[in-house]
Design a protein around this motif. Structure first.
Motif, PDB file in Angstrom:
ATOM      1  N   TYR A   1       0.943  -1.195   0.109  1.00 27.34           N
ATOM      2  CA  TYR A   1      -0.147   0.084   0.140  1.00 27.34           C
ATOM      3  C   TYR A   1       0.917   1.196   0.039  1.00 27.34           C
ATOM      4  N   ASP A   2       0.722   2.101  -0.776  1.00 27.64           N
ATOM      5  CA  ASP A   2       1.403   3.121  -1.193  1.00 27.64           C
ATOM      6  C   ASP A   2       1.039   4.351   0.300  1.00 27.64           C
ATOM      7  N   PHE A   3       1.678   3.930   1.573  1.00 27.75           N
ATOM      8  CA  PHE A   3       1.679   4.809   2.706  1.00 27.75           C
ATOM      9  C   PHE A   3       2.433   6.149   2.402  1.00 27.75           C
ATOM     10  N   ILE A   4       3.566   6.240   1.579  1.00 29.56           N
ATOM     11  CA  ILE A   4       4.396   7.598   1.477  1.00 29.56           C
ATOM     12  C   ILE A   4       3.543   8.413   0.259  1.00 29.56           C
ATOM     13  N   GLY A   5       2.884   7.830  -0.699  1.00 34.00           N
ATOM     14  CA  GLY A   5       2.111   8.508  -1.672  1.00 34.00           C
ATOM     15  C   GLY A   5       0.943   9.257  -1.085  1.00 34.00           C
ATOM     16  N   HIS A   6       0.396   8.883  -0.001  1.00 28.68           N
ATOM     17  CA  HIS A   6      -0.708   9.442   0.690  1.00 28.68           C
ATOM     18  C   HIS A   6      -0.328  10.320   1.953  1.00 28.68           C
ATOM     19  N   ARG A   7       1.102  10.364   2.305  1.00 21.32           N
ATOM     20  CA  ARG A   7       1.365  10.956   3.432  1.00 21.32           C
ATOM     21  C   ARG A   7       0.722  12.515   3.662  1.00 21.32           C
ATOM     22  N   LYS A   8       0.372  13.353   2.571  1.00 18.47           N
ATOM     23  CA  LYS A   8      -0.389  14.435   2.852  1.00 18.47           C
ATOM     24  C   LYS A   8      -1.803  14.162   3.485  1.00 18.47           C
ATOM     25  N   ILE A   9      -2.568  12.938   3.206  1.00 14.54           N
ATOM     26  CA  ILE A   9      -3.595  12.775   3.898  1.00 14.54           C
ATOM     27  C   ILE A   9      -3.450  12.489   5.453  1.00 14.54           C
ATOM     28  N   TRP A  10      -2.101  11.626   5.599  1.00 12.00           N
ATOM     29  CA  TRP A  10      -1.918  11.326   7.073  1.00 12.00           C
ATOM     30  C   TRP A  10      -1.580  12.644   7.760  1.00 12.00           C
ATOM     31  N   TYR A  11      -0.866  13.246   7.399  1.00 16.82           N
ATOM     32  CA  TYR A  11      -0.261  14.598   7.861  1.00 16.82           C
ATOM     33  C   TYR A  11      -1.799  15.515   8.421  1.00 16.82           C
ATOM     34  N   GLY A  12      -2.655  15.508   7.404  1.00 18.97           N
ATOM     35  CA  GLY A  12      -3.741  16.496   7.501  1.00 18.97           C
ATOM     36  C   GLY A  12      -4.540  15.534   8.941  1.00 18.97           C
ATOM     37  N   VAL A  13      -4.936  14.405   8.613  1.00 18.63           N
ATOM     38  CA  VAL A  13      -5.359  13.910   9.787  1.00 18.63           C
ATOM     39  C   VAL A  13      -4.572  14.031  11.276  1.00 18.63           C
TER      40      VAL A  13
END
Length: 369
Positions: A18-30
């Motif tokens: 799963y592309d965790f790094i590619g979706h990092r902006k989502i995790w940062y926002g959460v």
């Protein structure tokens, strides 16, 4: 369980990911949203400090038929302000009242004995002075600061300063969320809470260090290849340790959940709430931050280096070239099959083949008799 094991093996081998790094902006926002909520809770409600931090009196009673709610009303009436009442396993109660001196403590003790219908001599009263509470609070902050400094120094030596910074950000993230939950829930902050915080910080570091160790091992000679960027390998490291992190977190959360929900909620052992809540929230936040905060932040910091920027350009150029060659090959294949007019004429008859070499067939060996 076998399916979960197969999933973990496939993640470790890189067959699926799963592309965790590619979706990092989502995790940062959460994370930013949760952190802001925690800070607002701290600013509006504040922490409910126990008497160990602000001083006061603790009254321990023997077994009584009075309910906790009634005892709380009696204590607040005697003290003139809020009181904290917890039911003990022996059937007695632990009544905490902040800001009480010796003279007032005796008066409150007599009033409680009368309301609870107990002998005053059977009620144990312990006083904690304000200076002692302030000393405990200062020691707690000193211990937390020393812990943070040692963590940064160790990670900077064992790995690198970027990983140390990322781990520090993750730890601050975990502390903020845990203390914010304490403020929103209204649980009392005791020395047990501080112990719980230090425990969950160590656990959070464990998960983070596991991922960092895998990342360090896989990026030793990263600039000598052109297949993967640093973010790609960071993503592989997360996926490779994902199932292990989930398993260890779930196993650790189960007994803590038993302490919090069964011991503190069902059985009424309120003395367990202070440490169990910090452990439960902190373990969950630590597992989240090690996967969604620490490693993506390291990837962001590393991708800013000139070497990693050059590597990314080479990798992307090679991928673009491979994609172009693949499209060209597909186009040629489609031209032969679907569009014969656009391609070279296809050979439909038998091909001219060189005559097979038959020299020597059917002849005896070259040995002369």
């Amino acid at each position: 369980m076998s399916k979960l094991g197969n999933l973990g093996a496939r993640l470790h081998r890189g067959e699926i990911s799963y592309d965790f790094i590619g979706h990092r902006k989502i995790w940062y926002g959460v994370s930013i949203l949760i952190t802001i909520t925690a800070i607002v809770g701290l600013a509006v409600r504040g922490l409910h400090l126990g008497i160990d931090f602000q001083g006061g009196a603790v009254f321990t009673t023997p077994k009584t038929s009075v309910s906790v709610a009634q005892a709380e009303r009696y204590a607040e009436s005697a003290a003139g302000h809020d009181a904290v009442v917890q039911e003990l396993g022996t059937g007695g109660m632990r009544i905490q009242i902040a800001g009480v001196d010796t003279q007032k403590s005796d008066a409150i003790k007599d009033s409680l004995a009368k309301d609870l219908q107990l002998n005053p001599e059977k009620i144990n009263a312990d006083l904690v002075g304000p200076s002692w509470g302030e000393q405990v609070a200062n020691k707690a902050w000193e211990g937390l600061a020393i812990f943070m400094v040692l963590v940064v120094i160790y990670l900077a030596i064992a790995f690198e300063w970027r990983m140390a910074v990322a781990a520090l950000v993750a730890l601050i993230h975990d502390i903020t969320i845990t203390t914010g939950v304490y403020a929103l829930v209204g649980f009392e902050v005791t020395p047990g809470t501080v112990i719980g915080l230090l425990t969950i910080l160590g656990y959070s570091l464990y998960d983070t260090v596991v991922v960092f160790d895998s990342l360090k091992e896989q990026t030793k000679d990263i600039t000598k290849q052109t297949r993967f960027t640093y973010s790609d390998i960071a993503n592989q490291s997360i996926n490779g340790t994902l199932v292990r992190s989930i398993n260890t977190t779930v196993v650790a959360l189960l007994p803590v959940a038993g302490l919090l929900f069964i011991g503190g909620g069902v059985l009424g052992a309120g003395t367990l709430n202070d440490i169990s809540l910090s452990l439960f929230v902190g373990l969950a936040a630590g597992a989240y931050s090690s996967i969604f905060i620490a490693t993506p932040l390291v990837a962001d910091l590393k991708e800013r280096e000139p070497q990693m920027k050059a590597l990314r350009k080479r990798v992307l150029a090679k991928r673009a070239q491979a994609a172009a060659e693949g499209e060209l090959a597909d186009g040629r294949s489609a031209g032969v099959i679907g569009h014969p007019d656009d391609a070279a004429p296809a050979v439909v008859g038998p091909r001219d083949q060189s005559a097979p070499r038959t020299r020597g067939r059917g002849r005896p060996s070259g040995k002369r008799r």
